[in-house]
Design a protein around this motif. Sequence first.
Motif, short mmCIF file in Angstrom:
data_model
loop_
_atom_site.label_atom_id
_atom_site.label_comp_id
_atom_site.label_asym_id
_atom_site.label_seq_id
_atom_site.Cartn_x
_atom_site.Cartn_y
_atom_site.Cartn_z
N UNK A 177 0.80 -1.22 0.00
CA UNK A 177 0.00 0.00 0.00
C UNK A 177 0.84 1.27 0.00
N UNK A 178 2.11 1.12 -0.28
CA UNK A 178 3.00 2.28 -0.30
C UNK A 178 2.95 2.92 -1.68
N UNK A 179 2.04 3.83 -1.85
CA UNK A 179 1.81 4.40 -3.16
C UNK A 179 3.02 5.19 -3.67
N UNK A 180 3.59 5.98 -2.79
CA UNK A 180 4.73 6.80 -3.20
C UNK A 180 5.87 5.95 -3.73
N UNK A 181 6.24 4.94 -2.96
CA UNK A 181 7.33 4.06 -3.41
C UNK A 181 6.96 3.38 -4.71
N UNK A 182 5.67 3.05 -4.86
CA UNK A 182 5.23 2.42 -6.10
C UNK A 182 5.48 3.30 -7.30
N UNK A 183 5.08 4.55 -7.17
CA UNK A 183 5.31 5.49 -8.27
C UNK A 183 6.79 5.56 -8.59
N UNK A 184 7.59 5.68 -7.53
CA UNK A 184 9.02 5.83 -7.74
C UNK A 184 9.61 4.60 -8.42
N UNK A 185 9.25 3.43 -7.92
CA UNK A 185 9.82 2.20 -8.46
C UNK A 185 9.38 1.97 -9.90
N UNK A 186 8.13 2.30 -10.16
CA UNK A 186 7.66 2.18 -11.53
C UNK A 186 8.51 3.05 -12.46
N UNK A 187 8.82 4.25 -12.00
CA UNK A 187 9.67 5.13 -12.79
C UNK A 187 11.05 4.53 -12.97
N UNK A 188 11.57 3.96 -11.91
CA UNK A 188 12.91 3.39 -11.99
C UNK A 188 12.96 2.20 -12.95
N UNK A 189 11.85 1.52 -13.06
CA UNK A 189 11.78 0.43 -14.03
C UNK A 189 12.00 0.96 -15.44
N UNK A 190 11.27 1.99 -15.76
CA UNK A 190 11.41 2.56 -17.12
C UNK A 190 12.80 3.12 -17.35
N UNK A 191 13.40 3.61 -16.26
CA UNK A 191 14.75 4.14 -16.39
C UNK A 191 15.74 3.01 -16.62
N UNK A 192 15.54 1.94 -15.91
CA UNK A 192 16.41 0.78 -16.08
C UNK A 192 16.30 0.24 -17.51
N UNK A 193 15.11 0.26 -18.01
CA UNK A 193 14.90 -0.18 -19.39
C UNK A 193 15.70 0.70 -20.34
N UNK A 194 15.69 1.99 -20.06
CA UNK A 194 16.45 2.92 -20.90
C UNK A 194 17.94 2.57 -20.89
N UNK A 195 18.43 2.14 -19.73
CA UNK A 195 19.83 1.77 -19.65
C UNK A 195 20.13 0.57 -20.52
N UNK A 196 19.15 -0.31 -20.62
CA UNK A 196 19.34 -1.48 -21.47
C UNK A 196 19.43 -1.09 -22.94
N UNK A 197 18.90 0.08 -23.26
CA UNK A 197 18.95 0.53 -24.66
C UNK A 197 20.35 1.01 -25.04
N UNK A 198 21.19 1.23 -24.04
CA UNK A 198 22.58 1.60 -24.28
C UNK A 198 22.73 2.84 -25.16
N UNK A 199 22.04 3.90 -24.77
CA UNK A 199 22.20 5.16 -25.48
C UNK A 199 22.15 6.29 -24.44
N UNK A 200 23.33 6.85 -24.17
CA UNK A 200 23.46 7.81 -23.07
C UNK A 200 22.50 9.00 -23.18
N UNK A 201 22.41 9.65 -24.34
CA UNK A 201 21.49 10.79 -24.40
C UNK A 201 20.05 10.38 -24.11
N UNK A 202 19.64 9.24 -24.61
CA UNK A 202 18.28 8.79 -24.36
C UNK A 202 18.05 8.50 -22.88
N UNK A 203 19.05 7.92 -22.24
CA UNK A 203 18.92 7.65 -20.81
C UNK A 203 18.70 8.94 -20.05
N UNK A 204 19.52 9.93 -20.35
CA UNK A 204 19.42 11.21 -19.67
C UNK A 204 18.05 11.84 -19.90
N UNK A 205 17.59 11.80 -21.12
CA UNK A 205 16.29 12.38 -21.44
C UNK A 205 15.19 11.61 -20.74
N UNK A 206 15.30 10.32 -20.76
CA UNK A 206 14.29 9.49 -20.11
C UNK A 206 14.22 9.78 -18.62
#
Lengths: 254, 254
Positions: free
Chosen positions: A137-166
């Motif tokens: 029921x920790x909504x705040x952490x949920x939002x944050x972790x969900x964001x971090x997931x998408x950020x981690x995905x960006x890292x898998x794309x291996x493109x520094x500018x895209x990571x930064x933008x993401x």
Amino acid sequence: MNEQLQPLKKQPRAGKAGRSGTQDDIVYAHIFEAILEQRLAPGTKLSEEALGEIFGVSRTIIRRALSRLAHEGVVLLRPNRGAVVASPSVEEARQVFLARRLVERAITELAVQHATAEQLLELRQMVNDERDSFSRGDRGAGIRLSGEFHLKLAEAAKNAPLISFQRSLVSQTSLIIAQYESGNRSHCSYDEHTQLIDAIEARDATLAVDLMMHHMDHIDSKLNLDEESASDDLHAVFSHLLQTKKPGRPVAKL
Amino acid sequence: MNEQLQPLKKQPRAGKAGRSGTQDDIVYAHIFEAILEQRLAPGTKLSEEALGEIFGVSRTIIRRALSRLAHEGVVLLRPNRGAVVASPSVEEARQVFLARRLVERAITELAVQHATAEQLLELRQMVNDERDSFSRGDRGAGIRLSGEFHLKLAEAAKNAPLISFQRSLVSQTSLIIAQYESGNRSHCSYDEHTQLIDAIEARDATLAVDLMMHHMDHIDSKLNLDEESASDDLHAVFSHLLQTKKPGRPVAKL
DNA sequence: AACACCGCGATTGTACACAATGGAAGGTGG
DNA sequence: CCACCTTCCATTGTGTACAATCGCGGTGTT
């Protein structure tokens, strides 16, 4: 005046003594987290001196952290007027979402090409964490972790500018979700995240992109951006007028 | 020790004297320009004190400008070691170009939808300026103006996050061009820019995107990124090792 | 002679003091 | 009584002093 937030003075520094450059990051991370978890409401004024006292550092450090947050769009820096937590308008939210669709599509395609087994494992781990905080029921952490997931995905794309933008886009998205989320529905259904990982692991670009786009649709649809956003929008409009030292008390007169 | 660079103390400021908040921007713009026009070679150390003396401001201002430049990727900020002009590797260059294709495509489509007559006029004016500096043989200004054209186009797309991202990408692209451009051929053929504006004005999205993608191809092809980049690449590799106070003198021994 | 250690100089990192700006309250005139 | 102007205070913007860190050169030892 001092809410307790985090008493955190400079920690004894378990590691190397030389890395004093981390103070910036600590302050930055804490403010960032507080904003995303809505402990700091949009429009709240971020006084340099107050923050400096809370974190036990001088205004110099605070200023750098705020500058960085402003660059990512979660803080608004008004010249000679101080910093406030950003309160994205509906139009700004639309722009962020448009940009995100664009970037997420590209990231997904690239991740299908470049993601390593290890990264996929990490992604799955993050989905687990996400599910945990949701069930907790920790909504705040949920939002944050969900964001971090998408950020981690960006890292898998291996493109520094895209990571930064993401990173910037995810931050702003989280803020928008915190501000506009309609019901109590889950923000980012972790099911979709799991399916996405599966598609990437199968190296099925078409399916992965398709899932991602639907995922974006779902996020969109959970927000009140379209027409009915009058009430929340109103709040957003006024929030930067109140110099809210004490959030929760409606000062503006209708 | 003092190369002459730009003697520019703070100019008499034709406008109001009160707006000292612009000092940041002045310093930022001048360093940025100097880097793009290759008066500051990649790898050159940017001493805070020296810059402060040159511009007649304190290190505080310089530091902010450098931080901003670092965020845009044209300056590398090494903790406790000072700032140097970034020297993008071939891989980094590839990533920037990949991201740019992505963004330029989106910007073009959006510009077709949203560009106003006034903006199109401004764009044409910029192409004229670009042609002028080309015929004047001012390569540095040409690179800069070409970049500004693409930035202006982003503004026509009316999407704030994309504009911000594009600014960063254009900056890095200019640096890459300055570092890797092969022949003496024009960097951004302004013909292509003109054709692009025509297509946008005709609201022909397909054609406009097509032209833009070809434009990107042409920029790519003018660089030595592919295989033959050994020599330039070598330079790039070593450039961040030399603490080049006096550029132009090859210190590293081959 | 080569390696390692130690101290020095230069440069960056941080904190603080002062100046400048903007908003708000209070006073005065209409 | 309201509106405008003036004055004051709180907060940010800037410059500068001091402390910490890193690289470098000298010196001693093996």
